[in-house]
Write a protein that holds these residues in place. Structure first.
Motif, PDB file in Angstrom:
ATOM      1  N   GLU A 197       1.022  -1.123   0.057  1.00  0.00           N
ATOM      2  CA  GLU A 197      -0.175  -0.022   0.198  1.00  0.00           C
ATOM      3  C   GLU A 197       0.915   1.201  -0.030  1.00  0.00           C
ATOM      4  OE1 GLU A 197      -2.360  -0.649   3.426  1.00  0.00           O
ATOM      5  OE2 GLU A 197      -3.696  -1.904   2.362  1.00  0.00           O
ATOM      6  N   SER A 198       2.072   1.253   0.757  1.00  0.00           N
ATOM      7  CA  SER A 198       2.958   2.380   0.859  1.00  0.00           C
ATOM      8  C   SER A 198       3.445   2.683  -0.680  1.00  0.00           C
ATOM      9  CB  SER A 198       3.930   2.110   1.730  1.00  0.00           C
ATOM     10  OG  SER A 198       3.533   2.043   3.151  1.00  0.00           O
ATOM     11  N   ALA A 199       3.949   1.640  -1.374  1.00  0.00           N
ATOM     12  CA  ALA A 199       4.383   1.695  -2.634  1.00  0.00           C
ATOM     13  C   ALA A 199       3.457   2.329  -3.453  1.00  0.00           C
ATOM     14  CB  ALA A 199       4.887   0.449  -3.058  1.00  0.00           C
ATOM     15  N   MET A 200       2.097   1.831  -3.471  1.00  0.00           N
ATOM     16  CA  MET A 200       1.112   2.246  -4.405  1.00  0.00           C
ATOM     17  C   MET A 200       0.802   3.789  -4.291  1.00  0.00           C
ATOM     18  SD  MET A 200      -1.204  -1.159  -4.458  1.00  0.00           S
ATOM     19  CE  MET A 200      -2.506  -0.669  -5.327  1.00  0.00           C
ATOM     20  N   VAL A 201       0.786   4.300  -2.637  1.00  0.00           N
ATOM     21  CA  VAL A 201       0.665   5.407  -2.437  1.00  0.00           C
ATOM     22  C   VAL A 201       1.691   6.460  -3.110  1.00  0.00           C
ATOM     23  CG1 VAL A 201       0.632   7.312  -0.533  1.00  0.00           C
ATOM     24  CG2 VAL A 201      -0.679   5.090  -0.225  1.00  0.00           C
ATOM     25  N   ASP A 202       2.758   5.907  -3.052  1.00  0.00           N
ATOM     26  CA  ASP A 202       3.843   6.548  -3.723  1.00  0.00           C
ATOM     27  C   ASP A 202       4.063   6.897  -5.315  1.00  0.00           C
ATOM     28  OD1 ASP A 202       4.883   7.353  -1.184  1.00  0.00           O
ATOM     29  OD2 ASP A 202       6.381   5.655  -1.272  1.00  0.00           O
ATOM     30  N   GLY A 203       3.343   5.961  -5.962  1.00  0.00           N
ATOM     31  CA  GLY A 203       2.922   6.100  -7.512  1.00  0.00           C
ATOM     32  C   GLY A 203       2.953   4.765  -8.037  1.00  0.00           C
ATOM     33  N   CYS A 204       3.356   3.703  -7.355  1.00  0.00           N
ATOM     34  CA  CYS A 204       3.470   2.330  -8.044  1.00  0.00           C
ATOM     35  C   CYS A 204       2.304   1.837  -8.451  1.00  0.00           C
ATOM     36  CB  CYS A 204       4.274   1.520  -7.063  1.00  0.00           C
ATOM     37  SG  CYS A 204       6.117   1.839  -6.929  1.00  0.00           S
ATOM     38  N   THR A 205       2.126   1.282  -9.527  1.00  0.00           N
ATOM     39  CA  THR A 205       0.852   0.318  -9.876  1.00  0.00           C
ATOM     40  C   THR A 205       0.851  -0.930  -8.887  1.00  0.00           C
ATOM     41  OG1 THR A 205       1.914  -0.672 -11.520  1.00  0.00           O
ATOM     42  CG2 THR A 205       0.841   1.298 -12.136  1.00  0.00           C
ATOM     43  N   ARG A 206      -0.142  -1.733  -9.025  1.00  0.00           N
ATOM     44  CA  ARG A 206      -0.123  -2.986  -8.122  1.00  0.00           C
ATOM     45  C   ARG A 206       0.937  -3.979  -8.796  1.00  0.00           C
ATOM     46  NH1 ARG A 206      -2.812  -5.679  -4.546  1.00  0.00           N
ATOM     47  NH2 ARG A 206      -4.654  -4.151  -4.352  1.00  0.00           N
ATOM     48  N   MET A 207       1.277  -3.943  -9.989  1.00  0.00           N
ATOM     49  CA  MET A 207       2.398  -4.589 -10.645  1.00  0.00           C
ATOM     50  C   MET A 207       3.900  -4.356 -10.212  1.00  0.00           C
ATOM     51  SD  MET A 207       2.991  -7.507 -12.149  1.00  0.00           S
ATOM     52  CE  MET A 207       1.400  -8.139 -12.642  1.00  0.00           C
ATOM     53  N   GLY A 208       3.721  -2.860 -10.123  1.00  0.00           N
ATOM     54  CA  GLY A 208       4.910  -2.332  -9.778  1.00  0.00           C
ATOM     55  C   GLY A 208       5.416  -2.576  -8.364  1.00  0.00           C
ATOM     56  N   ALA A 209       4.307  -2.287  -7.510  1.00  0.00           N
ATOM     57  CA  ALA A 209       4.568  -2.570  -6.112  1.00  0.00           C
ATOM     58  C   ALA A 209       4.963  -4.092  -5.944  1.00  0.00           C
ATOM     59  CB  ALA A 209       3.243  -2.468  -5.307  1.00  0.00           C
ATOM     60  N   PHE A 210       4.601  -5.018  -6.721  1.00  0.00           N
ATOM     61  CA  PHE A 210       4.835  -6.487  -6.744  1.00  0.00           C
ATOM     62  C   PHE A 210       6.296  -6.571  -6.895  1.00  0.00           C
ATOM     63  CE2 PHE A 210       5.576 -10.485  -9.031  1.00  0.00           C
ATOM     64  CZ  PHE A 210       5.350 -11.299  -7.908  1.00  0.00           C
ATOM     65  N   ARG A 211       6.668  -6.042  -7.974  1.00  0.00           N
ATOM     66  CA  ARG A 211       8.078  -6.290  -8.699  1.00  0.00           C
ATOM     67  C   ARG A 211       9.014  -5.466  -7.952  1.00  0.00           C
ATOM     68  NH1 ARG A 211      10.789  -3.125 -12.053  1.00  0.00           N
ATOM     69  NH2 ARG A 211       9.156  -1.693 -12.487  1.00  0.00           N
ATOM     70  N   ARG A 212       8.748  -4.257  -7.253  1.00  0.00           N
ATOM     71  CA  ARG A 212       9.733  -3.634  -6.389  1.00  0.00           C
ATOM     72  C   ARG A 212       9.635  -4.003  -4.936  1.00  0.00           C
ATOM     73  NH1 ARG A 212      11.408   1.161  -9.203  1.00  0.00           N
ATOM     74  NH2 ARG A 212      10.473   1.464 -11.074  1.00  0.00           N
ATOM     75  N   VAL A 213       8.743  -4.500  -4.456  1.00  0.00           N
ATOM     76  CA  VAL A 213       8.570  -4.728  -3.026  1.00  0.00           C
ATOM     77  C   VAL A 213       8.409  -6.097  -2.547  1.00  0.00           C
ATOM     78  CG1 VAL A 213       7.418  -4.236  -1.081  1.00  0.00           C
ATOM     79  CG2 VAL A 213       7.613  -2.477  -2.548  1.00  0.00           C
ATOM     80  N   VAL A 214       7.333  -6.836  -3.248  1.00  0.00           N
ATOM     81  CA  VAL A 214       7.073  -8.194  -2.830  1.00  0.00           C
ATOM     82  C   VAL A 214       8.094  -9.183  -3.389  1.00  0.00           C
ATOM     83  CG1 VAL A 214       5.217  -9.826  -2.855  1.00  0.00           C
ATOM     84  CG2 VAL A 214       4.591  -7.484  -2.665  1.00  0.00           C
ATOM     85  N   PHE A 215       8.298  -8.871  -4.764  1.00  0.00           N
ATOM     86  CA  PHE A 215       9.022 -10.005  -5.297  1.00  0.00           C
ATOM     87  C   PHE A 215      10.523 -10.276  -4.554  1.00  0.00           C
ATOM     88  CE2 PHE A 215      11.921 -11.502  -8.627  1.00  0.00           C
ATOM     89  CZ  PHE A 215      11.544 -12.660  -8.917  1.00  0.00           C
ATOM     90  N   PRO A 216      11.180  -9.336  -4.230  1.00  0.00           N
ATOM     91  CA  PRO A 216      12.339  -9.349  -3.633  1.00  0.00           C
ATOM     92  C   PRO A 216      12.380 -10.017  -2.153  1.00  0.00           C
ATOM     93  CG  PRO A 216      12.588  -7.162  -4.415  1.00  0.00           C
ATOM     94  CD  PRO A 216      10.867  -7.753  -4.492  1.00  0.00           C
ATOM     95  N   LEU A 217      11.235  -9.956  -1.517  1.00  0.00           N
ATOM     96  CA  LEU A 217      11.053 -10.743  -0.324  1.00  0.00           C
ATOM     97  C   LEU A 217      10.596 -12.013  -0.437  1.00  0.00           C
ATOM     98  CD1 LEU A 217       9.195  -7.847   1.772  1.00  0.00           C
ATOM     99  CD2 LEU A 217      11.667  -8.316   1.547  1.00  0.00           C
ATOM    100  N   LEU A 218      10.096 -12.385  -1.656  1.00  0.00           N
ATOM    101  CA  LEU A 218       9.663 -13.958  -1.977  1.00  0.00           C
ATOM    102  C   LEU A 218      10.946 -14.780  -2.643  1.00  0.00           C
ATOM    103  CD1 LEU A 218       6.372 -13.345  -3.813  1.00  0.00           C
ATOM    104  CD2 LEU A 218       6.715 -14.154  -1.637  1.00  0.00           C
ATOM    105  N   ALA A 219      11.982 -13.872  -2.662  1.00  0.00           N
ATOM    106  CA  ALA A 219      13.146 -14.776  -3.460  1.00  0.00           C
ATOM    107  C   ALA A 219      13.400 -15.987  -2.560  1.00  0.00           C
ATOM    108  CB  ALA A 219      14.480 -13.883  -3.501  1.00  0.00           C
ATOM    109  N   PRO A 220      13.811 -16.044  -1.235  1.00  0.00           N
ATOM    110  CA  PRO A 220      13.909 -17.289  -0.448  1.00  0.00           C
ATOM    111  C   PRO A 220      12.923 -18.464  -0.904  1.00  0.00           C
ATOM    112  CG  PRO A 220      14.178 -15.373   0.933  1.00  0.00           C
ATOM    113  CD  PRO A 220      13.473 -14.950  -0.089  1.00  0.00           C
ATOM    114  N   GLY A 221      11.673 -17.747  -0.770  1.00  0.00           N
ATOM    115  CA  GLY A 221      10.684 -19.131  -1.294  1.00  0.00           C
ATOM    116  C   GLY A 221      10.793 -19.485  -2.513  1.00  0.00           C
TER     117      GLY A 221
END
Length: 296
Positions: A190-214
Motif C-alpha cells: 500500500e505504501s508503494a502504491m501511495v508513492d505512485g506504483c501500480t499493483r504490478m510495480g509494487a509487486f515487482r519492487r517490494v514483494v518479489f525481492p522478499l519472495l526470493a528465498p521461497g
C-alpha cells in the motif's frame, strides 16, 4: 568482575562446552557422533558412485572391492559421452526441466498471491486439496494421465511431459510461497502504491525481492523433481531421440550385459547440474525452508 567469573545470563547458552555440566557434554558429544554417522551413511552412496566412475571396468566387476581405486581412469566418461543419443538426451532434459521449473514458479507465485492476499469462498478447502494431492503416489495417476494425454495428442511430445512435471510441483510450490506472502505486510504494498506504483510495480519492487528465498527453495524442489523423474518420461515418450537423461541411462544395459563403469560415469555427470544449481542458491534455500511456513 573478571570475564572468567562473569555469570551467564539466563536463557543464553555458552558457545563452547566449557560451561556445560558433564552430562550435557556427553549428550552433545553423543548427538555430534550420531550426526556424523548419519552424514557418512548418506554420503557414502554418492562417494561410491563417483569412485566407481573413476575405476577401471575390470576392477568394478572384481569381487575384491576397495574404498579407493588402484588406478584412476576417465575411459568410463569417454564411453558415456560417445553413447548414442547423449546430446539429444541433454537437450530433452534441459527443455523439459527449465520450462517446467520456470512455468511452475510463475503459476505458483500467482496462485500463492491470490490465496495469501485475497479472501474468497473455498480458500481453505483449496489449500487442503493441494496438500492431499501431494500424498497421492505418482503411479496411481499414471493411467489417467496417459489416457488424457493420448486423447489430447500429447504422447511423445515435450509439452505433455512438461505439463505433468509442472502440475506435480504446483501444490508444494504454491503452499511454500504462500507462507512468504502472508508474512509480507500488506502495508508495504500500500505504501508503494501511495508513492505512485501500480499493483504490478509494487509487486515487482517490494514483494518479489522478499519472495526470493521461497522461490529458491521451491525452484530447487521443482528442478530435482523434473531432472530426476523417470517413470513419466519413460511412459510418455516413445522415441529414443526424445528420451531424457534418466531414461537414456537404460542404453547402458544391453543383451551382452551392463557397462557399469560408463553407467556410473553418466550418472555422475547427470547429477552435476543439480549440485551446481543448489550451490548457487543454498543460502536462500535454507532461509526458505526455515521461514516460509511460520505463519498462516
Amino acid at each position: 568482575m573478571s570475564a572468567s567469573t562473569a555469570p551467564v545470563k539466563e536463557g543464553l547458552r555458552p558457545a563452547t562446552t566449557e560451561g556445560l555440566r558433564p552430562d550435557r557434554k556427553k549428550t552433545r558429544l553423543g548427538y555430534n557422533v550420531l550426526g556424523l554417522v548419519i552424514a557418512v551413511v548418506m554420503a557414502f552412496p554418492v562417494y561410491w558412485l563417483v569412485v566407481s566412475a573413476l575405476r577401471p571396468n575390470h576392477e568394478i566387476r572384481s569381487y575384491d572391492q576397495t574404498l579407493w581405486p588402484s588406478s584412476i581412469t576417465f575411459d568410463n566418461f569417454a564411453r558415456a559421452v560417445k553413447q548414442p543419443n547423449f546430446g539429444t538426451a541433454i537437450q530433452s532434459s534441459l527443455i523439459i526441466s527449465i520450462t517446467a521449473v520456470v512455468g511452475g514458479m510463475v503459476i505458483a507465485t500467482l496462485a500463492a498471491l491470490a490465496i495469501g492476499r485475497f479472501r474468497f469462498t473455498g480458500r481453505r478447502a483449496l489449500l487442503m486439496a493441494m496438500i492431499l494431492v501431494q500424498m497421492l503416489p505418482p503411479t496411481a495417476m499414471l493411467i489417467p494421465i496417459y489416457t488424457q494425454l493420448n486423447a489430447m495428442g500429447g504422447l511423445n511430445e515435450y509439452w505433455g511431459v512438461i505439463v505433468v512435471y509442472l502440475v506435480s510441483t504446483l501444490p508444494f510450490a504454491t503452499v511454500m510461497i504462500r507462507g512468504f506472502v502472508v508474512n509480507i505486510p500488506v502495508e508495504l504494498e500500500e505504501s508503494a502504491m501511495v508513492d505512485g506504483c501500480t499493483r504490478m510495480g509494487a509487486f515487482r519492487r517490494v514483494v518479489f525481492p522478499l519472495l526470493a528465498p521461497g522461490l529458491a527453495a521451491s525452484s530447487i524442489f521443482a528442478l530435482v523433481n523434473a531432472w530426476n523423474e523417470y517413470l513419466f518420461a519413460y511412459i510418455l515418450m516413445n522415441e529414443d531421440s526424445k528420451y531424457t537423461l534418466n531414461v537414456w541411462l537404460m542404453t547402458f544395459t544391453t543383451e551382452r550385459g551392463t557397462d557399469y563403469g560408463a553407467l556410473m560415469a553418466a550418472s555422475t555427470m547427470i547429477a552435476l547440474p543439480v549440485v551446481v544449481f543448489f550451490m548457487f542458491i543454498q543460502k536462500k534455500m535454507a532461509t526458505g525452508l526455515t521461514s516460509g511456513a511460520v505463519k498462516g
